[in-house]
Design an enzyme around this catalytic site. Structure first.
Site, PDB file in Angstrom:
ATOM      1  N   ALA A 231      25.066  10.566 -66.894  1.00  0.00           N
ATOM      2  CA  ALA A 231      25.905   9.770 -65.996  1.00  0.00           C
ATOM      3  C   ALA A 231      27.193  10.495 -65.626  1.00  0.00           C
ATOM      4  O   ALA A 231      27.722  10.299 -64.531  1.00  0.00           O
ATOM      5  CB  ALA A 231      26.231   8.426 -66.635  1.00  0.00           C
ATOM      6  N   CYS A 232      27.694  11.346 -66.520  1.00  0.00           N
ATOM      7  CA  CYS A 232      28.931  12.076 -66.248  1.00  0.00           C
ATOM      8  C   CYS A 232      28.715  13.203 -65.241  1.00  0.00           C
ATOM      9  O   CYS A 232      29.665  13.858 -64.830  1.00  0.00           O
ATOM     10  CB  CYS A 232      29.519  12.621 -67.548  1.00  0.00           C
ATOM     11  SG  CYS A 232      28.447  13.810 -68.384  1.00  0.00           S
TER      12      CYS A 232
END
Length: 192
Positions: free
Chosen positions: A163-164
């Site tokens: 997600a980062c």
């Protein structure tokens, strides 16, 4: 080899959903489990509800979602104990570093950790999902080892996009189809 689940029909599954971004995959898993004939009881952390609505799980499982220990039960049973006794298999997906630590240390401070603390004798699958730096943290590794030594099974995490935005690192939650296959194998052992 048949990839369709063969052993989940009638099996009662306790699904714990934590506040990782991969919580959306848990809804797909709940749907697949229900489609395979399992009865799925979902417990969610408060943080999980910030990422996916409990109504999603109610819709795909046909069962109420448990969010707190303080809801008055209609049947006067202590719900977290009743869920632990009813479940035949327990799974946490996604499992954050926080929940792994709490389970490893026996911390029971919300409905999910309290329920899973009471379900410790049940076959339990942990499906981690977190940032690669968190997964590689020696404290997280120690907590994972503690749970493995206690008999908990682990699936993943996988390599992929996180997600980062980081690519090709370990931390991604295993795909629901793979979790389903693992739970089907666990169910086969129950029925053997």
């Amino acid at each position: 080899m048949n990839s369709c689940p063969q052993n989940l029909g009638g099996v009662q599954i306790l699904l714990g959903v934590c506040g990782g971004i991969a919580a959306y995959k848990a809804a797909d898993l709940a749907s697949k489990l229900t489609g395979a004939g399992a009865r799925v009881y979902t417990v969610m952390t408060e943080n999980a509800t910030k990422l996916i609505a409990p109504k999603t799980f109610e819709a795909v499982t046909g069962q109420p979602v448990f969010l707190t220990m303080w809801t008055r039960p209609e049947d006067f049973k202590i719900k977290h104990v009743d869920l632990a006794q009813t479940a035949q298999i327990a799974v946490v997906a996604p499992a954050t570093a926080n929940i792994i630590a709490k389970l490893a240390m026996g911390i029971a401070d919300d409905v999910l950790t309290t329920t899973f603390c009471a379900a410790w004798k049940k076959p339990t699958l942990i499906v981690p999902a977190m940032n690669d730096q968190m997964w590689e943290n020696p404290v997280v590794a120690r907590n994972v080892k503690t749970l493995k030594d206690l008999g908990y099974e682990f699936l993943g995490p996988e390599t992929g996009r996180l997600a980062c935005g980081t690519e090709s690192v370990v931390g991604r939650m295993s795909e629901p189809a793979d979790v389903l296959k693992t739970l089907d194998s666990m169910a086969a052992k129950l029925k053997a």
